[in-house]
Design a protein around this motif. Structure first.
Motif, short mmCIF file in Angstrom:
data_model
loop_
_atom_site.label_atom_id
_atom_site.label_comp_id
_atom_site.label_asym_id
_atom_site.label_seq_id
_atom_site.Cartn_x
_atom_site.Cartn_y
_atom_site.Cartn_z
N GLY A 156 7.24 -9.86 1.16
CA GLY A 156 8.50 -9.81 0.23
C GLY A 156 7.93 -9.38 -1.23
N LEU A 157 7.01 -10.16 -1.61
CA LEU A 157 6.61 -9.82 -3.19
C LEU A 157 5.67 -8.69 -3.21
N ALA A 158 4.72 -8.47 -2.40
CA ALA A 158 3.53 -7.40 -2.40
C ALA A 158 4.15 -6.09 -2.05
N ILE A 159 4.73 -6.18 -1.09
CA ILE A 159 5.32 -4.87 -0.50
C ILE A 159 6.77 -4.36 -0.99
N LEU A 160 7.83 -5.24 -0.52
CA LEU A 160 9.30 -4.73 -0.51
C LEU A 160 9.63 -4.90 -2.19
N ALA A 161 9.25 -5.77 -2.92
CA ALA A 161 9.98 -5.81 -4.20
C ALA A 161 9.54 -4.65 -5.17
N PRO A 162 8.40 -4.22 -5.04
CA PRO A 162 8.20 -2.93 -5.68
C PRO A 162 8.77 -1.85 -5.39
N ILE A 163 8.94 -1.88 -4.09
CA ILE A 163 9.72 -0.53 -3.51
C ILE A 163 11.21 -0.51 -3.85
N VAL A 164 11.63 -1.86 -3.85
CA VAL A 164 13.26 -1.97 -3.97
C VAL A 164 13.42 -1.93 -5.51
N SER A 165 12.57 -2.40 -6.32
CA SER A 165 13.05 -2.64 -7.81
C SER A 165 12.82 -1.44 -8.76
N HIS A 166 12.08 -0.66 -8.30
CA HIS A 166 11.91 0.60 -9.18
C HIS A 166 13.22 1.44 -9.33
N PRO A 167 13.96 1.67 -8.10
CA PRO A 167 15.13 2.68 -8.11
C PRO A 167 16.34 1.76 -8.49
N LEU A 168 16.06 0.49 -8.64
CA LEU A 168 17.27 -0.64 -9.01
C LEU A 168 17.05 -0.89 -10.46
N ILE A 169 16.11 -1.03 -10.92
CA ILE A 169 15.96 -1.63 -12.22
C ILE A 169 16.22 -0.43 -13.44
N HIS A 170 15.68 0.75 -13.14
CA HIS A 170 16.03 1.71 -14.16
C HIS A 170 17.48 2.18 -14.54
N PRO A 171 18.28 2.15 -13.56
CA PRO A 171 19.50 2.53 -13.68
C PRO A 171 20.20 1.34 -14.50
N ILE A 172 19.93 0.34 -14.36
CA ILE A 172 20.32 -1.01 -15.00
C ILE A 172 20.16 -1.16 -16.40
N LEU A 173 18.74 -0.69 -16.63
CA LEU A 173 18.32 -0.54 -18.00
C LEU A 173 19.05 0.29 -19.00
N LYS A 174 19.16 1.62 -18.07
CA LYS A 174 20.02 2.67 -18.70
C LYS A 174 21.42 2.33 -19.01
N VAL A 175 21.99 1.62 -18.26
CA VAL A 175 23.52 1.31 -18.48
C VAL A 175 23.46 0.23 -19.44
#
Length: 191
Positions: A156-175
């Motif tokens: 979860g933390l070493a593999i999946l979180a970095p993969i999921v977070s990148h495309p999720l976080i940047h649009p939120i920051l933009k909004v």
């Protein structure tokens, strides 16, 4: 004061919590979600826009990690208990408890409550089996659950979180108006 500290430290609930991988990782991630953004915001050598962007990005990343972790761990515990039931067919710990939540509830009970719970389980049995505390391999049940928590943590933390977070976080920051490029464009305009 010392008596209060001693009571807190020796409290069985606190002890049980500290023996859980899930509690430890959840606590650490929550502390990171608070501490890292606070540390970034407290840095006097970073401009205001960069601080807001970095602190918000770190907070969102840690919250994403926590969400992914907690959802994965729940699934891993269920799966591991089922796998344990198949691998260790004759172990009474997997026969007595239907799911890992029921087992963990039993695991955390005091001796009197454990005896009552076993009586209750034995009354509801369809088969002729009777479960006694001495025949339950509690360490095997707890080991299966903790092993799945560790595997879930790594995945979860070493593999999946970095993969999921990148495309999720940047649009939120933009909004939120915290797009990193805006800060860089303002600096370029001033030059």
């Amino acid at each position: 004061m010392i008596g209060g500290i001693q009571n807190l430290i020796s409290n069985p609930t606190l002890y049980n919590m500290t023996q859980s991988t899930v509690t430890q990782v959840t606590t650490e991630t929550c502390l990171k979600a608070i501490g890292r953004p606070a540390f970034i915001l407290g840095d006097k050598q970073i401009d205001s826009q960069t601080k807001k962007f970095s602190a918000t990005k770190e907070l969102l990343y840690q919250l994403t990690c926590l969400g992914i972790y907690l959802s994965m761990i729940h699934q891993f515990k269920r799966a591991s208990f089922s796998i344990g039931r198949k691998l260790f067919k004759n172990e009474s710990v997997f026969k007595a408890f239907k799911h890992p939540g029921e087992f963990m509830e039993y695991y955390k009970m005091d001796e009197v409550a454990k005896a009552k719970k076993l009586d209750e389980i034995n009354k509801n049995l369809q088969s002729g089996d009777k479960f006694v505390k001495e025949n339950l391999n509690i360490n095997l049940g707890k080991g299966i659950i903790e092993t799945s928590s560790i595997v879930g943590t790594v995945l979860g933390l070493a593999i999946l979180a970095p993969i999921v977070s990148h495309p999720l976080i940047h649009p939120i920051l933009k909004v939120m108006g915290l797009d990193e490029h805006k800060g860089n464009e303002k600096k370029a305009d001033k030059a």
